[in-house]
Design an enzyme around this catalytic site. Structure first.
Site, mmCIF file in Angstrom:
data_model
loop_
_atom_site.group_PDB
_atom_site.id
_atom_site.type_symbol
_atom_site.label_atom_id
_atom_site.label_comp_id
_atom_site.label_asym_id
_atom_site.label_seq_id
_atom_site.Cartn_x
_atom_site.Cartn_y
_atom_site.Cartn_z
ATOM 1 N N ASN A 1 -1.782 5.437 10.627
ATOM 2 C CA ASN A 1 -1.292 4.832 9.517
ATOM 3 C C ASN A 1 -0.474 5.463 8.379
ATOM 4 O O ASN A 1 -2.187 6.373 7.360
ATOM 5 C CB ASN A 1 -2.065 3.722 10.049
ATOM 6 C CG ASN A 1 -1.904 2.560 8.617
ATOM 7 O OD1 ASN A 1 -1.224 2.546 7.788
ATOM 8 N ND2 ASN A 1 -3.483 1.843 8.803
ATOM 9 N N TRP A 2 0.469 5.950 7.559
ATOM 10 C CA TRP A 2 0.146 6.544 6.738
ATOM 11 C C TRP A 2 -0.132 5.209 5.174
ATOM 12 O O TRP A 2 -0.683 5.899 3.957
ATOM 13 C CB TRP A 2 1.445 7.158 5.915
ATOM 14 C CG TRP A 2 2.376 7.777 7.532
ATOM 15 C CD1 TRP A 2 1.879 8.312 8.633
ATOM 16 C CD2 TRP A 2 3.681 8.179 6.770
ATOM 17 N NE1 TRP A 2 1.840 9.150 8.873
ATOM 18 C CE2 TRP A 2 3.110 9.795 8.293
ATOM 19 C CE3 TRP A 2 4.356 8.355 6.423
ATOM 20 C CZ2 TRP A 2 4.500 9.893 8.552
ATOM 21 C CZ3 TRP A 2 5.812 8.827 6.361
ATOM 22 C CH2 TRP A 2 5.726 10.066 7.820
ATOM 23 N N LYS A 3 0.023 3.884 5.738
ATOM 24 C CA LYS A 3 -0.662 3.168 4.823
ATOM 25 C C LYS A 3 0.139 3.735 3.606
ATOM 26 O O LYS A 3 1.518 3.367 3.782
ATOM 27 C CB LYS A 3 -2.149 3.217 4.113
ATOM 28 C CG LYS A 3 -3.183 3.307 5.278
ATOM 29 C CD LYS A 3 -4.809 3.517 4.530
ATOM 30 C CE LYS A 3 -5.507 3.325 6.137
ATOM 31 N NZ LYS A 3 -7.031 3.093 6.182
ATOM 32 N N HIS B 1 -4.100 -5.198 10.597
ATOM 33 C CA HIS B 1 -5.518 -3.892 10.049
ATOM 34 C C HIS B 1 -6.675 -5.243 9.228
ATOM 35 O O HIS B 1 -6.865 -5.812 8.367
ATOM 36 C CB HIS B 1 -4.708 -3.293 9.824
ATOM 37 C CG HIS B 1 -5.424 -2.002 8.886
ATOM 38 N ND1 HIS B 1 -6.044 -1.769 7.818
ATOM 39 C CD2 HIS B 1 -5.980 -1.007 9.639
ATOM 40 C CE1 HIS B 1 -6.858 -0.851 7.850
ATOM 41 N NE2 HIS B 1 -6.510 -0.211 8.521
ATOM 42 N N GLU C 1 -7.890 -3.829 5.701
ATOM 43 C CA GLU C 1 -6.871 -3.901 5.190
ATOM 44 C C GLU C 1 -5.681 -4.985 4.899
ATOM 45 O O GLU C 1 -6.023 -5.845 3.664
ATOM 46 C CB GLU C 1 -6.821 -2.930 4.731
ATOM 47 C CG GLU C 1 -7.492 -1.803 4.146
ATOM 48 C CD GLU C 1 -6.719 -0.332 4.047
ATOM 49 O OE1 GLU C 1 -5.799 0.443 4.790
ATOM 50 O OE2 GLU C 1 -8.227 0.323 4.577
ATOM 51 N N GLU D 1 -11.815 -0.639 15.104
ATOM 52 C CA GLU D 1 -11.784 0.113 13.035
ATOM 53 C C GLU D 1 -12.952 -0.638 12.956
ATOM 54 O O GLU D 1 -13.294 -1.547 11.879
ATOM 55 C CB GLU D 1 -10.573 -0.104 12.193
ATOM 56 C CG GLU D 1 -9.836 0.887 12.770
ATOM 57 C CD GLU D 1 -8.833 1.403 12.495
ATOM 58 O OE1 GLU D 1 -7.920 2.262 12.912
ATOM 59 O OE2 GLU D 1 -7.814 0.131 11.372
ATOM 60 N N GLY E 1 -11.185 5.552 5.818
ATOM 61 C CA GLY E 1 -11.941 5.472 4.563
ATOM 62 C C GLY E 1 -12.723 6.450 4.069
ATOM 63 O O GLY E 1 -12.269 6.360 2.537
ATOM 64 N N SER F 1 -12.124 7.352 9.955
ATOM 65 C CA SER F 1 -12.223 8.630 9.476
ATOM 66 C C SER F 1 -12.450 9.453 10.747
ATOM 67 O O SER F 1 -13.312 10.580 11.036
ATOM 68 C CB SER F 1 -14.294 8.600 8.306
ATOM 69 O OG SER F 1 -13.770 8.378 7.447
ATOM 70 N N GLY G 1 -6.206 7.290 9.841
ATOM 71 C CA GLY G 1 -5.858 7.328 8.386
ATOM 72 C C GLY G 1 -5.474 8.132 6.973
ATOM 73 O O GLY G 1 -4.312 8.874 7.718
ATOM 74 N N GLY G 2 -5.916 8.749 6.598
ATOM 75 C CA GLY G 2 -6.323 10.172 5.785
ATOM 76 C C GLY G 2 -5.880 11.683 6.641
ATOM 77 O O GLY G 2 -4.681 11.555 5.915
HETATM 78 P P1 PGA Z 1 -9.046 6.448 7.605
HETATM 79 O O1 PGA Z 1 -8.066 5.436 7.970
HETATM 80 O O2 PGA Z 1 -8.620 7.092 9.203
HETATM 81 O O3 PGA Z 1 -8.809 7.342 6.323
HETATM 82 O O4 PGA Z 1 -10.590 6.229 8.103
HETATM 83 C C1 PGA Z 1 -7.787 4.739 9.689
HETATM 84 C C2 PGA Z 1 -7.458 3.230 9.445
HETATM 85 O O5 PGA Z 1 -7.579 2.483 8.525
HETATM 86 O O6 PGA Z 1 -6.407 3.275 10.159
#
Ligand code: PGA
Length: 271
Positions: A12-14, A99, A101, A171, A177, A223, A244-245
């Site tokens: 997930n590149w956000k 998600h 977010e 999640e 993050g 993470s 994500g990251g």
């Molecule tokens: P993260 O994000 O790996 O940066 O913690 C995961 C996600 O939000 O899907």
């Protein structure tokens, strides 16, 4: 390991990457996975603006392209929104739904998650439905109740036959993050709880349990890194990762794919 469920590594590149950067990243992932056996299902979810370019660059490779969100309507006067029809025309195969977010910053609710899930199914997109508790909820001992509520609400009015397509992701919001990973054993327990909740949702009283529910892939996200993925994927209820990251650089994401390949090898019909 007894599971036959497929292994999925999704990035997930956000709100990261511009034109060119996205193409370089997906090209590097495509090159690193070329000709490899035992690959997990590999999905990258770039921002909408890069989907066309990334899908073009991923053509002919094992890399599938997903979206990070979508509206649940096909078209209309909804300024700023992107519809499932638009996505499928671009070659998108997967979509992240609900998600945290989106829930936290953009007013997404269990109700709109359900509408989006239905729209994804209608348009043959594989929905990756995210559920997870906040730190406050965990500290108050509400984790299981939140997971059960979010999972069951996502499934309202959805036919059991659609379980063949749906993917869940656990999640925990406090692990996204933050560098704080949920302990693998606890992530495994909650992934099993999600599957059990789906099972209960479709089980009729004392009648047989839903066997389709047992085949639903449940990913862990929060993470995930090359240094911690192996212990997560070694557990029976975690079928892959939503990342994500660590999905933003080719070396990290390729290392995660390689960890996924090891799980596929252990579960021969699992990819
Ligand atoms: P993260 O994000 O790996 O940066 O913690 C995961 C996600 O939000 O899907």
């Amino acid at each position: 390991m007894s599971t036959q469920r497929k292994t999925i590594i999704a990035g997930n590149w956000k709100m990261n990457k511009t034109m060119g950067e996205g193409k370089d990243l997906v090209s590097a992932i495509a090159a690193a996975t070329k000709g490899k056996a035992d690959l997990p299902e590999v999905v990258v979810c770039p921002p909408f603006t890069l989907i066309h370019e990334v899908a073009e660059a991923a053509k002919g490779s094992a890399v599938k392209v997903g979206a990070q969100n979508m509206d649940y309507r096909d078209e209309g006067a909804y300024t700023g929104e992107i519809s499932p029809v638009m996505l499928t025309k671009l070659g998108v195969t997967h979509v992240i739904i609900g998600h945290s977010e989106r829930r936290q910053f953009f007013g997404e609710t269990n109700g709109t998650v359900n509408l989006r899930l239905k729209a994804a199914l209608k348009h043959n997109l594989v929905p990756i439905v995210c559920v997870g508790e906040t730190l406050d909820e965990r500290e108050e001992g509400l984790t299981d109740a939140v997971i059960r509520r979010q999972t069951a609400a996502s499934l309202a009015d959805i036919d059991e036959t659609d379980l063949e397509t749906i993917v869940y992701a656990y999640e925990p919001v406090w692990a996204i993050g933050t560098g704080k990973t949920c302990e693998a054993a606890e992530a495994d327990r909650v992934c099993a709880l999600i599957r059990a909740t789906v099972n209960e949702f479709y089980s009729k009283g004392e009648g047989p349990k839903s066997s389709a529910a047992d085949q639903i892939p449940v990913l862990y996200g929060g993470s995930v890194k090359p240094s911690n993925i192996a212990e997560q994927l070694a557990l029976p209820n975690i079928d892959g990762s939503l990342v994500g990251g660590a999905s933003l650089t080719a070396p990290d994401f390729v290392a995660l794919i390689e960890a996924g390949s090891k799980r596929v090898k252990l579960t021969p019909s699992g990819a």
